[in-house]
Write a protein that holds these residues in place. Structure first.
Motif, PDB file in Angstrom:
ATOM      1  N   ILE A  23       1.129  -0.870   0.045  1.00  0.00           N
ATOM      2  CA  ILE A  23       0.060   0.240  -0.215  1.00  0.00           C
ATOM      3  C   ILE A  23       0.690   1.032   0.073  1.00  0.00           C
ATOM      4  CG2 ILE A  23      -1.494   1.334   1.830  1.00  0.00           C
ATOM      5  CD1 ILE A  23      -2.979  -1.267   2.109  1.00  0.00           C
ATOM      6  N   GLN A  24       2.177   1.035   0.780  1.00  0.00           N
ATOM      7  CA  GLN A  24       2.989   2.637   0.964  1.00  0.00           C
ATOM      8  C   GLN A  24       3.395   2.287  -0.737  1.00  0.00           C
ATOM      9  OE1 GLN A  24       3.423   4.716   3.262  1.00  0.00           O
ATOM     10  NE2 GLN A  24       4.516   5.297   2.010  1.00  0.00           N
ATOM     11  N   GLY A  25       4.014   1.715  -0.791  1.00  0.00           N
ATOM     12  CA  GLY A  25       4.307   1.407  -2.639  1.00  0.00           C
ATOM     13  C   GLY A  25       3.359   2.036  -3.673  1.00  0.00           C
ATOM     14  N   ARG A  26       2.228   1.238  -3.407  1.00  0.00           N
ATOM     15  CA  ARG A  26       1.056   2.222  -4.203  1.00  0.00           C
ATOM     16  C   ARG A  26       0.912   3.969  -4.332  1.00  0.00           C
ATOM     17  NH1 ARG A  26      -0.459  -0.994  -8.673  1.00  0.00           N
ATOM     18  NH2 ARG A  26       0.552  -3.084  -7.623  1.00  0.00           N
ATOM     19  N   ALA A  27       0.853   4.097  -2.513  1.00  0.00           N
ATOM     20  CA  ALA A  27       0.779   5.358  -2.666  1.00  0.00           C
ATOM     21  C   ALA A  27       1.949   6.585  -2.794  1.00  0.00           C
ATOM     22  CB  ALA A  27       0.634   6.112  -0.930  1.00  0.00           C
ATOM     23  N   GLN A  28       3.139   5.641  -2.683  1.00  0.00           N
ATOM     24  CA  GLN A  28       4.038   6.720  -3.326  1.00  0.00           C
ATOM     25  C   GLN A  28       4.187   6.564  -4.881  1.00  0.00           C
ATOM     26  OE1 GLN A  28       7.072   8.193  -2.035  1.00  0.00           O
ATOM     27  NE2 GLN A  28       6.800   9.227  -3.833  1.00  0.00           N
ATOM     28  N   SER A  29       3.646   6.121  -6.052  1.00  0.00           N
ATOM     29  CA  SER A  29       2.991   6.020  -7.302  1.00  0.00           C
ATOM     30  C   SER A  29       1.870   6.747  -7.179  1.00  0.00           C
ATOM     31  CB  SER A  29       3.094   4.970  -7.658  1.00  0.00           C
ATOM     32  OG  SER A  29       3.751   3.447  -7.183  1.00  0.00           O
ATOM     33  N   TRP A  30       0.996   7.524  -6.705  1.00  0.00           N
ATOM     34  CA  TRP A  30       0.301   7.975  -6.860  1.00  0.00           C
ATOM     35  C   TRP A  30       1.383   9.340  -6.985  1.00  0.00           C
ATOM     36  CZ3 TRP A  30      -4.658   8.189  -8.514  1.00  0.00           C
ATOM     37  CH2 TRP A  30      -5.260   6.284  -8.878  1.00  0.00           C
ATOM     38  N   MET A  31       2.326   9.920  -5.760  1.00  0.00           N
ATOM     39  CA  MET A  31       1.900  10.856  -5.331  1.00  0.00           C
ATOM     40  C   MET A  31       3.214  11.671  -6.377  1.00  0.00           C
ATOM     41  SD  MET A  31       0.725  11.872  -2.886  1.00  0.00           S
ATOM     42  CE  MET A  31       2.419  13.189  -2.313  1.00  0.00           C
ATOM     43  N   THR A  32       4.260  10.058  -6.756  1.00  0.00           N
ATOM     44  CA  THR A  32       5.195  10.423  -8.103  1.00  0.00           C
ATOM     45  C   THR A  32       3.843  10.992  -9.422  1.00  0.00           C
ATOM     46  OG1 THR A  32       6.930   9.335  -6.994  1.00  0.00           O
ATOM     47  CG2 THR A  32       6.438   9.294 -10.282  1.00  0.00           C
ATOM     48  N   TRP A  33       2.983  10.314  -9.552  1.00  0.00           N
ATOM     49  CA  TRP A  33       2.272  11.246 -11.068  1.00  0.00           C
ATOM     50  C   TRP A  33       1.349  12.382 -10.681  1.00  0.00           C
ATOM     51  CZ3 TRP A  33      -3.385   8.466 -12.338  1.00  0.00           C
ATOM     52  CH2 TRP A  33      -4.062   8.946 -13.167  1.00  0.00           C
ATOM     53  N   GLN A  40       3.412  19.532 -15.011  1.00  0.00           N
ATOM     54  CA  GLN A  40       3.095  19.788 -15.840  1.00  0.00           C
ATOM     55  C   GLN A  40       2.415  20.967 -16.213  1.00  0.00           C
ATOM     56  OE1 GLN A  40       2.182  16.282 -17.537  1.00  0.00           O
ATOM     57  NE2 GLN A  40       4.414  15.512 -18.576  1.00  0.00           N
ATOM     58  N   GLY A  41       1.742  21.713 -14.977  1.00  0.00           N
ATOM     59  CA  GLY A  41       0.613  22.627 -15.084  1.00  0.00           C
ATOM     60  C   GLY A  41      -0.538  22.176 -15.562  1.00  0.00           C
ATOM     61  N   VAL A  42      -0.788  20.507 -15.471  1.00  0.00           N
ATOM     62  CA  VAL A  42      -2.408  20.299 -16.075  1.00  0.00           C
ATOM     63  C   VAL A  42      -3.032  19.838 -14.838  1.00  0.00           C
ATOM     64  CG1 VAL A  42      -1.138  19.326 -18.138  1.00  0.00           C
ATOM     65  CG2 VAL A  42      -0.931  17.386 -16.142  1.00  0.00           C
ATOM     66  N   LEU A  43      -3.110  19.446 -13.605  1.00  0.00           N
ATOM     67  CA  LEU A  43      -3.370  19.113 -12.927  1.00  0.00           C
ATOM     68  C   LEU A  43      -4.281  20.298 -11.646  1.00  0.00           C
ATOM     69  CD1 LEU A  43      -4.441  16.529 -10.929  1.00  0.00           C
ATOM     70  CD2 LEU A  43      -2.422  17.182  -9.147  1.00  0.00           C
ATOM     71  N   LYS A  44      -5.578  20.296 -11.917  1.00  0.00           N
ATOM     72  CA  LYS A  44      -6.443  21.116 -11.299  1.00  0.00           C
ATOM     73  C   LYS A  44      -6.695  20.727  -9.800  1.00  0.00           C
ATOM     74  CE  LYS A  44      -9.360  23.692 -13.475  1.00  0.00           C
ATOM     75  NZ  LYS A  44     -10.868  24.124 -14.795  1.00  0.00           N
ATOM     76  N   ILE A  90      -5.536  11.765 -22.479  1.00  0.00           N
ATOM     77  CA  ILE A  90      -5.531   9.829 -21.996  1.00  0.00           C
ATOM     78  C   ILE A  90      -4.576   9.835 -21.865  1.00  0.00           C
ATOM     79  CG2 ILE A  90      -5.460   7.674 -23.781  1.00  0.00           C
ATOM     80  CD1 ILE A  90      -7.697   8.644 -25.189  1.00  0.00           C
ATOM     81  N   GLY A  91      -3.219  10.386 -22.448  1.00  0.00           N
ATOM     82  CA  GLY A  91      -1.626  10.814 -22.979  1.00  0.00           C
ATOM     83  C   GLY A  91      -1.674  10.544 -20.602  1.00  0.00           C
ATOM     84  N   ILE A  92      -2.195  11.653 -20.452  1.00  0.00           N
ATOM     85  CA  ILE A  92      -2.084  12.002 -19.164  1.00  0.00           C
ATOM     86  C   ILE A  92      -2.261  10.237 -18.404  1.00  0.00           C
ATOM     87  CG2 ILE A  92      -2.922  13.626 -17.058  1.00  0.00           C
ATOM     88  CD1 ILE A  92      -3.218  15.266 -19.368  1.00  0.00           C
ATOM     89  N   ALA A  93      -3.254  10.139 -18.890  1.00  0.00           N
ATOM     90  CA  ALA A  93      -3.700   8.749 -17.979  1.00  0.00           C
ATOM     91  C   ALA A  93      -2.692   7.768 -17.959  1.00  0.00           C
ATOM     92  CB  ALA A  93      -5.226   8.681 -18.677  1.00  0.00           C
ATOM     93  N   GLN A  94      -2.368   7.595 -19.095  1.00  0.00           N
ATOM     94  CA  GLN A  94      -1.032   6.208 -19.174  1.00  0.00           C
ATOM     95  C   GLN A  94      -0.246   6.681 -17.433  1.00  0.00           C
ATOM     96  OE1 GLN A  94      -1.600   4.276 -21.599  1.00  0.00           O
ATOM     97  NE2 GLN A  94      -2.948   5.551 -22.183  1.00  0.00           N
ATOM     98  N   ASP A  95      -0.411   6.806 -17.483  1.00  0.00           N
ATOM     99  CA  ASP A  95       0.790   7.097 -15.878  1.00  0.00           C
ATOM    100  C   ASP A  95      -0.100   6.797 -14.759  1.00  0.00           C
ATOM    101  OD1 ASP A  95       3.078   7.522 -17.043  1.00  0.00           O
ATOM    102  OD2 ASP A  95       2.727   9.820 -16.945  1.00  0.00           O
TER     103      ASP A  95
END
Length: 114
Positions: A23-33, A40-44, A90-95
């Motif tokens: 779960i900690q590894g998953r949380a880190q992946s989410w934070m990295t994304w 990139q300035g795309v997250l609202k 869709i490209g943004i969602a690839q991560d």
């Protein structure tokens, strides 16, 4: 620029019986994304969602409780992103970090009424 919602559809980590380390590894992946999208300035915005929910059923508007154990796929959360077009969204969602767990991302453009 257009606004898109990335809706995360998948299973509950707790139901998958992931270890605390997983779960900690998953949380880190989410934070990295998330950090990548912020740079990139795309997250609202966006949030995770609780797995239990109330459903209002029409036309009589009865209210039912729905536990995550009753639902095959749950909406786990969402991000709001800006992109030139749906292909870029869709490209943004690839991560998205949970594809390997069978997770899915629904990409939808927001409609504004002016």
């Amino acid at each position: 620029m257009k606004d898109f919602m990335l809706i995360f559809i998948g299973v509950d980590y707790a139901e998958m019986e992931l270890s605390p380390e997983e779960i900690q590894g998953r949380a880190q992946s989410w934070m990295t994304w998330q950090e990548k999208m912020e740079k990139q300035g795309v997250l609202k915005g966006g949030n995770a969602l609780q797995s239990d929910l109330k459903r209002i059923n029409g036309p009589d508007r009865t209210i039912t409780d729905r536990a995550s154990t009753e639902i095959k796929e749950i909406i786990g959360g969402y991000y709001l992103v800006q992109a030139e077009n749906i292909e870029r969204a869709i490209g943004i969602a690839q991560d998205y970090p949970d594809y390997d767990l069978g997770g899915k991302v629904e990409v939808r453009e927001l409609m504004y009424y002016n």
